[in-house]
Design a protein around this motif. Structure first.
Motif, PDB file in Angstrom:
ATOM      1  N   UNK A  61      22.088  53.172  -0.644  1.00 57.99           N
ATOM      2  CA  UNK A  61      23.137  53.884  -0.254  1.00 57.99           C
ATOM      3  C   UNK A  61      23.361  53.801   1.136  1.00 57.99           C
ATOM      4  N   UNK A  62      24.671  53.572   1.583  1.00 58.55           N
ATOM      5  CA  UNK A  62      25.111  53.659   3.048  1.00 58.55           C
ATOM      6  C   UNK A  62      24.992  55.096   3.608  1.00 58.55           C
ATOM      7  N   UNK A  63      25.046  55.225   4.776  1.00 59.97           N
ATOM      8  CA  UNK A  63      24.941  56.638   5.285  1.00 59.97           C
ATOM      9  C   UNK A  63      26.086  57.403   4.786  1.00 59.97           C
ATOM     10  N   UNK A  64      26.092  58.461   4.253  1.00 58.86           N
ATOM     11  CA  UNK A  64      27.196  59.285   3.826  1.00 58.86           C
ATOM     12  C   UNK A  64      27.993  59.953   4.861  1.00 58.86           C
ATOM     13  N   UNK A  65      27.174  60.138   6.206  1.00 59.80           N
ATOM     14  CA  UNK A  65      27.834  60.638   7.300  1.00 59.80           C
ATOM     15  C   UNK A  65      28.533  60.013   7.960  1.00 59.80           C
ATOM     16  N   UNK A  66      27.951  58.648   8.425  1.00 55.10           N
ATOM     17  CA  UNK A  66      28.846  58.000   9.225  1.00 55.10           C
ATOM     18  C   UNK A  66      29.514  56.607   8.590  1.00 55.10           C
ATOM     19  N   UNK A  67      29.377  56.576   7.236  1.00 53.90           N
ATOM     20  CA  UNK A  67      30.026  55.356   6.652  1.00 53.90           C
ATOM     21  C   UNK A  67      30.533  55.809   5.138  1.00 53.90           C
ATOM     22  N   UNK A  70      32.710  53.225   2.842  1.00 55.67           N
ATOM     23  CA  UNK A  70      31.749  52.588   2.183  1.00 55.67           C
ATOM     24  C   UNK A  70      30.955  53.039   1.126  1.00 55.67           C
ATOM     25  N   UNK A  71      30.420  54.344   1.665  1.00 61.77           N
ATOM     26  CA  UNK A  71      29.781  55.084   0.633  1.00 61.77           C
ATOM     27  C   UNK A  71      30.222  55.486  -0.802  1.00 61.77           C
ATOM     28  N   UNK A  72      31.480  55.773  -0.687  1.00 66.13           N
ATOM     29  CA  UNK A  72      32.275  56.082  -1.677  1.00 66.13           C
ATOM     30  C   UNK A  72      32.768  54.924  -2.515  1.00 66.13           C
ATOM     31  N   UNK A  73      32.942  53.764  -1.929  1.00 72.16           N
ATOM     32  CA  UNK A  73      33.281  52.323  -2.572  1.00 72.16           C
ATOM     33  C   UNK A  73      32.120  52.103  -3.444  1.00 72.16           C
ATOM     34  N   UNK A 170      32.924  62.022  -5.449  1.00 73.61           N
ATOM     35  CA  UNK A 170      33.835  61.036  -4.734  1.00 73.61           C
ATOM     36  C   UNK A 170      35.336  61.132  -5.404  1.00 73.61           C
ATOM     37  N   UNK A 171      36.453  60.975  -4.321  1.00 78.06           N
ATOM     38  CA  UNK A 171      37.599  61.068  -5.053  1.00 78.06           C
ATOM     39  C   UNK A 171      37.843  59.673  -5.748  1.00 78.06           C
TER      40      UNK A 171
END
Length: 268
Positions: A61-67, A70-73, A170-171
């Motif tokens: 998992x990428x950083x949900x705060x800073x990325x 990319x996280x939602x993708x 996520x949207x």
């Protein structure tokens, strides 16, 4: 709960979102009552599910705060997942709840709704050409999409394809986002998209992925007093066959877990 899959091959990720355009018609209360009666009073046999396909390793998992982008993708592209819990439905004149088991694979999905102690059963299954709805004592219904299936069976339009993403926190991609807010830890707090207002009071973590434990989705038809509310209480998440059974809860807002979560009928 054993979740018996049927032959449903419908790739949400490659089709338009299904759930977010509800047409609230006068038939809605009657349709909702029909669904609840079927869930609570009918019995239906369940055929064994096909063997599971081998899922790839769960991506980091990428950083949900800073990325966030990319996280939602990446989270949206995970095609092997399953949720188990309860679904509550409330309208201005009716309400009810059912146990929910939704299992997703790249070309298959099956949504199973059942009443207390396993009584009653409603299955929504599909493939890339059609979707089916099976109810005890009734002919199986078919349609090209889950939305059309619900419209034909119940008289109202439910956005199943968008829920594919919304339930992950996520949207839905390729659709305008009217508004969204984040918690301090980066998780989604609220989302307004496709005429639906969603809130995410609580999350759990699975190997760095922040997955909703509770989702509240509301829709109100423009210019009408009638509205609909869906409440998902998710007890267990699986991503690529990795389960959240042993994951510790992740506090994403001031909302706390309570015994009222299991009582969805008539909940505000």
């Amino acid at each position: 709960m054993n979740f018996n899959r049927a032959t449903m091959n419908f790739n949400f990720a490659q089709t338009r979102p299904l759930i977010p355009v509800i047409n609230l018609r006068p038939a809605l209360p009657t349709a909702l009552s029909l669904v609840l009666v079927l869930l609570l009073n009918a019995c239906v046999s369940q055929s064994p599910m096909p063997a599971h396909h081998e899922a790839p390793p769960l991506p980091q998992a990428p950083s949900i705060q800073s990325d966030w982008n990319n996280y939602q993708q990446i989270l949206g592209s995970i095609e092997f997942w399953q949720v188990q819990g309860k679904l509550g439905i409330r309208t201005s004149s009716d309400s009810g709840s059912a146990y929910l088991n939704w299992e997703q694979q790249p070309k298959e999905f099956a949504i199973h709704l059942s009443g207390p102690l396993g009584q009653g059963s409603v299955w929504i299954r599909g493939d890339q050409s059609q979707v089916s709805l099976e109810r005890a004592g009734e002919d199986t219904l078919y349609a090209a999409t889950p939305e059309l299936l619900m419209l034909n069976a119940m008289g109202w339009w439910l956005p199943v394809s968008d829920l594919y993403y919304w339930v992950k926190g996520i949207p839905a991609p390729n659709k305008p986002v009217d508004n969204l807010t984040h918690n301090s830890d980066g998780t989604l707090l609220s989302l307004q998209q496709n005429h639906w207002q969603l809130s995410y009071p609580r999350y759990q973590q699975l190997n760095g992925w922040h997955l909703p434990s509770k989702v509240i989705a509301r829709y109100q038809a423009p210019g009408q007093d009638s509205d609909i509310k869906l409440t998902f209480i998710i007890k267990d998440w699986q991503l690529n066959n990795t389960s959240s059974d042993d994951a510790s809860p992740d506090k994403a807002s001031s909302d706390k877990a309570s015994t009222s979560d299991t009582t969805l009928s008539g909940s505000p």
